[in-house]
Design an enzyme around this catalytic site. Structure first.
Site, short mmCIF file in Angstrom:
data_model
loop_
_atom_site.label_atom_id
_atom_site.label_comp_id
_atom_site.label_asym_id
_atom_site.label_seq_id
_atom_site.Cartn_x
_atom_site.Cartn_y
_atom_site.Cartn_z
CG ASP A 18 -1.83 -0.84 1.40
OD1 ASP A 18 -2.53 -1.36 0.12
OD2 ASP A 18 -2.59 -1.75 2.27
NE ARG A 98 -1.57 -0.41 12.13
CZ ARG A 98 -0.65 -1.17 11.99
NH1 ARG A 98 0.99 -0.29 12.51
NH2 ARG A 98 -0.80 -1.82 10.68
CG ASP A 127 -4.61 -0.63 10.96
OD1 ASP A 127 -5.03 -1.08 12.49
OD2 ASP A 127 -3.81 -1.57 10.44
CB SER A 179 -3.24 -8.14 4.43
OG SER A 179 -3.29 -6.90 5.02
#
Length: 407
Positions: A18, A98, A127, A179
């Site tokens: 990404d 995060r 996220d 992923s």
């Protein structure tokens, strides 16, 4: 947000699929803006290798690699562990990383005078919320760019095509395109064959597991470990004083070798959909287990039960990206109070994916062998009669009102 005003963007950069294609995409779609890549080191190890060269080659003007490992452990992981925070069996490995990363991201954005912050989170995931709520806390007026909510790319396959067309180097291929999210606490796997809930995870396939082995491949001989805690914080492993981070890393090795910490669940995402994930959390699983065992000695019944109830709320706040909120801070204050006497030592036996209690000791133990024994003691068993009469009085009264008295 007027794109004409976006001249400098700070990008949360992992070097994965990404964020790798986001750099050229930003320059194409935001007036050839300067892109400053920021990577938060939360223990992803080899994933940081060659990151600067890749970022610069892809079009970034510079790369910051922030060492957040100690902060991540001490200010996020340990508070969650002390709280017993678990979201649907999941030990929050991505969730509590995060806000830690996003906090560092904002610090660089403010330092660099950035016009916007960009992240590579999809519009389907959790996220995006975790990053953006943290950004709003530290920089409430900072514009946020989320390419997945703007571009025409629809899938990871199309991302790979975009990367190939723009000469973006990738470490993955179409066949191994899980992923993943990795840090010193865990590794997650999503996508590909795991999207069919009827498929068993390929635990025995070489290369699938990265932090350990399948229980089938674990040794036939058990491994004993002893963990020591002070006020709920791990301070020693097998008699050796260590930092919490060092203990987690050591437990990752021991747990991984014994097939500890594998989890395959379908969880409820914040955005409403269910998603299947396979998690490896070897050291974290051991730490949670040992801490929980010690609490059985040190916490009174009412405190333990209330703490268990609030642990669900704590976990939901963390999972939902609400770390920097008054409620989470208030719950942490409650947890810290409960941990004042959670001090002692726990012995566990690790064997083929199992964690077996093998002894627990505490100077603050509320367990009394003299009282609990089945042998002779000073406990007066006749005392229970009056207690039961009082405890059962509402039931007796209700029965009489209902006409159930003896005739």
């Amino acid at each position: 947000m007027d794109k004409k005003n976006i001249k400098k963007v700070v990008l949360a950069y992992s070097g994965g699929l990404d964020t790798s294609i986001i750099i050229p995409w930003l320059k194409e779609n935001y007036n050839n803006c300067e892109v400053i890549a920021v990577s938060g080191n939360v223990g992803q190890a080899d994933e940081l290798e060659g990151l600067e060269e890749k970022a610069l080659k892809t079009g970034a003007s510079k790369l910051y690699v922030l060492d957040l490992t100690d902060e991540y452990v001490d200010e996020y992981i340990i508070p969650c562990m002390k709280a017993g925070a678990i979201y649907e069996e999941y030990l929050l490995g991505t969730s509590h990383a995060r806000p830690c990363i996003a906090k560092g991201l904002v610090e660089i954005a403010l330092k660099e005078g950035a016009d916007a912050i960009c992240h590579g989170c999809t519009g389907k995931g959790n996220d995006q919320v975790r990053f953006e709520l943290t950004i709003k806390h530290f920089a409430p007026n900072m514009p946020i760019i989320a390419p997945w909510r703007e571009w025409d790319i629809k899938s990871r396959e199309e991302e790979i095509e975009y990367a190939e067309a723009h000469n973006v180097p990738l470490k993955i291929n179409r066949e191994t395109n899980y992923s993943k999210d990795k840090n010193l606490w865990h590794l997650s796997h999503e996508g590909l064959d795991l999207e069919d809930t009827g498929n068993e995870p390929l635990y025995e396939k070489p290369g699938f597991l990265e932090m350990g082995v399948s229980p089938i491949a674990a040794p036939d001989k058990p491994t004993y470990i002893e963990l020591e805690f002070e006020a709920g914080i791990p301070v020693a492993l097998d008699g050796k004083k260590m930092s919490a981070k060092e203990i987690i890393l050591a437990l990752n090795k021991l747990g991984g070798e014994n097939g500890i910490g594998l989890l395959d669940i379908v969880e409820n995402r914040l955005v409403g959909m269910k998603c299947r994930g396979v998690y490896e959390t070897p050291g974290g699983s051991i730490l949670y287990k040992a801490h929980s065992v010690l609490e059985t000695l040190c916490l009174d019944k009412m405190t333990m039960h209330e703490k268990q109830k609030l642990a669900i709320t704590f976990a939901e706040l963390v999972y939902n990206g609400q770390w920097f909120t008054p409620l989470r801070e208030a719950l942490s204050a409650f947890v810290d109070k409960t941990q004042e006497r959670v001090t002692g030592k726990v012995r566990l036996k690790l064997y083929k994916g199992n964690m077996i209690n093998a002894g627990v000791w505490s100077p603050y133990s509320l367990y009394s062998e003299e009282i609990a024994t089945f042998g002779e003691s000073d406990y007066n068993q006749k005392d229970s009669e009056g207690f039961i009469n009082l405890f059962g009085l509402p039931i007796k009264v209700q029965a009489l009102v209902d006409g159930k008295g003896n005739k």
